[in-house]
Design a protein around this motif. Sequence first.
Motif, PDB file in Angstrom:
ATOM      1  N   GLY A 230      36.785  61.175   2.330  1.00 18.15           N
ATOM      2  CA  GLY A 230      37.600  59.768   3.082  1.00 18.15           C
ATOM      3  C   GLY A 230      37.937  59.862   3.729  1.00 18.15           C
ATOM      4  O   GLY A 230      38.222  61.765   3.691  1.00 18.15           O
ATOM      5  N   ASP A 231      37.925  59.696   5.047  1.00 19.87           N
ATOM      6  CA  ASP A 231      38.032  60.979   6.376  1.00 19.87           C
ATOM      7  C   ASP A 231      39.358  60.471   6.546  1.00 19.87           C
ATOM      8  O   ASP A 231      38.786  58.502   7.992  1.00 19.87           O
ATOM      9  CB  ASP A 231      37.044  60.873   6.850  1.00 19.87           C
ATOM     10  N   HIS A 232      39.993  60.024   8.191  1.00 23.30           N
ATOM     11  CA  HIS A 232      40.745  60.026   9.005  1.00 23.30           C
ATOM     12  C   HIS A 232      41.113  60.727  10.361  1.00 23.30           C
ATOM     13  O   HIS A 232      41.498  61.601   9.921  1.00 23.30           O
ATOM     14  CB  HIS A 232      42.419  59.288   8.399  1.00 23.30           C
ATOM     15  N   GLU A 233      41.105  60.489  11.181  1.00 24.41           N
ATOM     16  CA  GLU A 233      40.946  61.226  12.888  1.00 24.41           C
ATOM     17  C   GLU A 233      42.597  61.000  13.035  1.00 24.41           C
ATOM     18  O   GLU A 233      42.800  60.016  13.164  1.00 24.41           O
ATOM     19  CB  GLU A 233      39.997  60.375  13.515  1.00 24.41           C
ATOM     20  N   LEU A 234      42.827  62.517  13.383  1.00 23.46           N
ATOM     21  CA  LEU A 234      44.257  62.808  13.278  1.00 23.46           C
ATOM     22  C   LEU A 234      45.009  62.316  15.248  1.00 23.46           C
ATOM     23  O   LEU A 234      45.485  61.921  15.759  1.00 23.46           O
ATOM     24  CB  LEU A 234      44.972  63.892  12.215  1.00 23.46           C
TER      25      LEU A 234
ATOM     26  N   VAL B 229      48.495  56.787   5.943  1.00 20.01           N
ATOM     27  CA  VAL B 229      47.244  56.275   5.496  1.00 20.01           C
ATOM     28  C   VAL B 229      46.679  55.612   3.933  1.00 20.01           C
ATOM     29  O   VAL B 229      47.140  55.915   2.829  1.00 20.01           O
ATOM     30  CB  VAL B 229      45.893  57.873   5.605  1.00 20.01           C
ATOM     31  N   GLU B 230      45.632  54.575   3.936  1.00 17.82           N
ATOM     32  CA  GLU B 230      45.277  53.670   3.155  1.00 17.82           C
ATOM     33  C   GLU B 230      43.749  54.517   2.750  1.00 17.82           C
ATOM     34  O   GLU B 230      43.211  53.976   3.534  1.00 17.82           O
ATOM     35  CB  GLU B 230      45.549  52.637   2.868  1.00 17.82           C
ATOM     36  N   PRO B 231      43.612  55.050   1.547  1.00 19.50           N
ATOM     37  CA  PRO B 231      42.580  55.183   0.818  1.00 19.50           C
ATOM     38  C   PRO B 231      41.400  54.498   0.709  1.00 19.50           C
ATOM     39  O   PRO B 231      40.455  55.446   1.347  1.00 19.50           O
ATOM     40  CB  PRO B 231      42.653  56.998  -0.582  1.00 19.50           C
ATOM     41  N   GLY B 232      41.544  53.396   0.294  1.00 21.08           N
ATOM     42  CA  GLY B 232      40.637  52.225   0.170  1.00 21.08           C
ATOM     43  C   GLY B 232      40.386  51.068   1.591  1.00 21.08           C
ATOM     44  O   GLY B 232      39.863  50.309   2.059  1.00 21.08           O
ATOM     45  N   ALA B 233      41.193  51.391   2.907  1.00 23.30           N
ATOM     46  CA  ALA B 233      41.504  50.985   4.205  1.00 23.30           C
ATOM     47  C   ALA B 233      40.487  51.353   5.223  1.00 23.30           C
ATOM     48  O   ALA B 233      40.647  52.444   5.315  1.00 23.30           O
ATOM     49  CB  ALA B 233      43.027  50.370   4.230  1.00 23.30           C
ATOM     50  N   GLY B 234      40.462  50.508   6.256  1.00 21.57           N
ATOM     51  CA  GLY B 234      39.181  50.548   7.223  1.00 21.57           C
ATOM     52  C   GLY B 234      40.995  51.717   8.273  1.00 21.57           C
ATOM     53  O   GLY B 234      39.933  52.169   8.935  1.00 21.57           O
ATOM     54  N   GLY B 235      41.968  50.953   8.225  1.00 18.06           N
ATOM     55  CA  GLY B 235      42.813  52.151   9.197  1.00 18.06           C
ATOM     56  C   GLY B 235      43.793  51.933   8.785  1.00 18.06           C
ATOM     57  O   GLY B 235      44.517  51.539   7.423  1.00 18.06           O
ATOM     58  N   PRO B 236      45.012  52.921   9.139  1.00 22.93           N
ATOM     59  CA  PRO B 236      46.252  52.983   9.020  1.00 22.93           C
ATOM     60  C   PRO B 236      47.609  51.935   8.213  1.00 22.93           C
ATOM     61  O   PRO B 236      47.373  51.364   9.851  1.00 22.93           O
ATOM     62  CB  PRO B 236      46.693  54.268   9.411  1.00 22.93           C
ATOM     63  N   PRO B 237      48.050  52.084   7.853  1.00 23.19           N
ATOM     64  CA  PRO B 237      49.312  51.280   7.712  1.00 23.19           C
ATOM     65  C   PRO B 237      50.531  51.413   8.117  1.00 23.19           C
ATOM     66  O   PRO B 237      50.150  52.979   8.731  1.00 23.19           O
ATOM     67  CB  PRO B 237      49.076  50.114   7.164  1.00 23.19           C
ATOM     68  N   ASP B 238      51.696  50.868   8.279  1.00 23.12           N
ATOM     69  CA  ASP B 238      52.031  51.630   8.709  1.00 23.12           C
ATOM     70  C   ASP B 238      52.752  52.750   7.629  1.00 23.12           C
ATOM     71  O   ASP B 238      52.719  52.408   6.345  1.00 23.12           O
ATOM     72  CB  ASP B 238      53.592  50.152   8.876  1.00 23.12           C
ATOM     73  N   ALA B 239      53.397  53.668   8.543  1.00 18.36           N
ATOM     74  CA  ALA B 239      54.170  54.807   7.446  1.00 18.36           C
ATOM     75  C   ALA B 239      55.115  54.286   6.335  1.00 18.36           C
ATOM     76  O   ALA B 239      55.585  53.402   7.172  1.00 18.36           O
ATOM     77  CB  ALA B 239      54.846  56.059   8.175  1.00 18.36           C
ATOM     78  N   GLY B 240      55.072  55.017   5.653  1.00 26.07           N
ATOM     79  CA  GLY B 240      55.805  54.475   4.383  1.00 26.07           C
ATOM     80  C   GLY B 240      57.245  54.946   5.098  1.00 26.07           C
ATOM     81  O   GLY B 240      57.662  56.201   5.310  1.00 26.07           O
ATOM     82  N   ALA B 241      57.893  54.328   4.057  1.00 24.33           N
ATOM     83  CA  ALA B 241      59.589  54.508   4.367  1.00 24.33           C
ATOM     84  C   ALA B 241      60.329  55.877   4.185  1.00 24.33           C
ATOM     85  O   ALA B 241      60.212  56.006   3.447  1.00 24.33           O
ATOM     86  CB  ALA B 241      60.330  53.401   4.030  1.00 24.33           C
ATOM     87  N   GLY B 242      60.986  56.701   5.257  1.00 21.25           N
ATOM     88  CA  GLY B 242      61.694  57.940   4.878  1.00 21.25           C
ATOM     89  C   GLY B 242      60.557  59.200   4.838  1.00 21.25           C
ATOM     90  O   GLY B 242      60.837  60.068   5.125  1.00 21.25           O
TER      91      GLY B 242
ATOM     92  N   ALA C  83      48.270  61.737  -4.684  1.00 21.44           N
ATOM     93  CA  ALA C  83      47.545  62.271  -3.897  1.00 21.44           C
ATOM     94  C   ALA C  83      48.111  60.340  -2.623  1.00 21.44           C
ATOM     95  O   ALA C  83      47.745  60.759  -1.812  1.00 21.44           O
ATOM     96  CB  ALA C  83      46.066  62.396  -4.200  1.00 21.44           C
ATOM     97  N   ALA C  84      47.740  59.577  -3.717  1.00 24.97           N
ATOM     98  CA  ALA C  84      47.876  58.435  -2.549  1.00 24.97           C
ATOM     99  C   ALA C  84      48.988  57.893  -2.356  1.00 24.97           C
ATOM    100  O   ALA C  84      48.910  57.259  -0.900  1.00 24.97           O
ATOM    101  CB  ALA C  84      47.318  57.470  -4.746  1.00 24.97           C
ATOM    102  N   ALA C  85      50.316  58.698  -3.106  1.00 20.60           N
ATOM    103  CA  ALA C  85      51.141  58.124  -2.387  1.00 20.60           C
ATOM    104  C   ALA C  85      51.783  59.401  -1.013  1.00 20.60           C
ATOM    105  O   ALA C  85      52.333  58.899  -0.470  1.00 20.60           O
ATOM    106  CB  ALA C  85      52.669  58.724  -3.970  1.00 20.60           C
ATOM    107  N   PHE C  86      51.274  59.930  -1.261  1.00 23.20           N
ATOM    108  CA  PHE C  86      50.646  61.178  -0.360  1.00 23.20           C
ATOM    109  C   PHE C  86      50.386  60.876   0.950  1.00 23.20           C
ATOM    110  O   PHE C  86      50.471  60.755   2.174  1.00 23.20           O
ATOM    111  CB  PHE C  86      50.542  62.590  -0.773  1.00 23.20           C
ATOM    112  N   LEU C  87      48.762  60.236   1.329  1.00 23.91           N
ATOM    113  CA  LEU C  87      48.271  59.394   1.913  1.00 23.91           C
ATOM    114  C   LEU C  87      48.755  58.356   2.235  1.00 23.91           C
ATOM    115  O   LEU C  87      48.805  58.620   3.532  1.00 23.91           O
ATOM    116  CB  LEU C  87      46.807  58.861   1.264  1.00 23.91           C
ATOM    117  N   THR C  88      49.737  57.942   1.489  1.00 26.54           N
ATOM    118  CA  THR C  88      50.384  56.431   2.019  1.00 26.54           C
ATOM    119  C   THR C  88      51.816  56.728   3.058  1.00 26.54           C
ATOM    120  O   THR C  88      51.907  56.345   3.763  1.00 26.54           O
ATOM    121  CB  THR C  88      51.144  55.774   0.824  1.00 26.54           C
ATOM    122  N   GLY C  89      52.558  57.560   2.468  1.00 25.92           N
ATOM    123  CA  GLY C  89      53.625  58.304   3.260  1.00 25.92           C
ATOM    124  C   GLY C  89      53.004  58.885   4.557  1.00 25.92           C
ATOM    125  O   GLY C  89      53.817  58.983   5.159  1.00 25.92           O
ATOM    126  N   LEU C  90      51.335  59.169   4.873  1.00 26.13           N
ATOM    127  CA  LEU C  90      51.327  60.079   5.894  1.00 26.13           C
ATOM    128  C   LEU C  90      50.598  58.522   6.923  1.00 26.13           C
ATOM    129  O   LEU C  90      50.343  58.308   7.744  1.00 26.13           O
ATOM    130  CB  LEU C  90      50.595  61.047   5.842  1.00 26.13           C
TER     131      LEU C  90
END
Length: 313
Positions: free
Chosen positions: A158-162, A288-301, A279-286
């Motif tokens: 999986g890949d996401h540009e930062l 990034v949703e592993p199965g989504a096409g783009g990043p959602p809003d960052a996790g609270a906190g 790993a899923a929780a870490f990605l969501t906190g950044l």
Amino acid sequence: MELQQMRYVVAVAELGSFTRAAKRCLVVQSALSHQIARLEKELGARLFDRTSRQVRLTAAGEVFLPEARQALDAAERARAEVAATAGEVRGRLAVGAIPTIAAVDIPAALRAFHLRYPKVHIVLRDGASKDLVQEVREGTLDVAFLGVLPSYRPKGVGDHELGTGELVAVVAPTHPLAGQAEVGLDRLAREMFVDYPDGTAARAQSEEAFAAMGLTREVAFEVSGTDFIVRLVRSGLGIAMLPAAFAAELTGVHVLPVRDAPARTERLVWSRFRPAPAAAAFLTGLGVEPGAGGPPDAGAGEPGPKGRRSTRG
């Protein structure tokens, strides 16, 4: 065959000592030795060659070790998955990163993650981008932060540009170029360079920029560690090209913008298979949703990436 026996084998293999392995596993050495002997009897083969000076894996042990690690990882993941059904994130999070990553404040991200999920054991490892991608593919790492050419797209993950930024020239304060406000690649090509090993993604960023302008340069020192590159530059042994955002935080050197500067992109990669809960929780906190096409809003906190803006600094 028991998981505890496998843990003992892995500990002895990693530490090269029954005594140190027993301390790590919090058991007396006689109990650890007895369990390994039982396992060897069950397998019908010795796993270790033991002498008074060292402990080494036998051929059978070399075959058994990766399978034991895989079984232990599967057992840990099973526990983590069950805990996740009850809303508890636990297990292990293995993160890889190049030393010059700038789009994400990795220490801050790990601190926030640890405060939110204190039962997760975190492992952080640095390395070259190419090696980190391979470790994600193999499952040794859960996620990795890379610095690569803008055209590079890692396969099998999986890949996401930062973010995308430019390289700058880094010279000693006493270097003749230190008095200039800007420099071109044609001028830099006349200098001796300190750079990463040939074939690495970090080296390719500079090499392709010079080649595109029909220029050649001499790399006098090949160094795998960024800290050593900076130390050699400070000593006046050569100049270097490093990411702008990273170089801006260096001391004891002079940083110069470069005309026609090489570009590099920072990317976040993870296993293309369903990530473990940690790993899923870490990605969501950044963000990034592993199965989504783009990043959602960052996790609270949680501190998220700086997005697709430039990492030039």
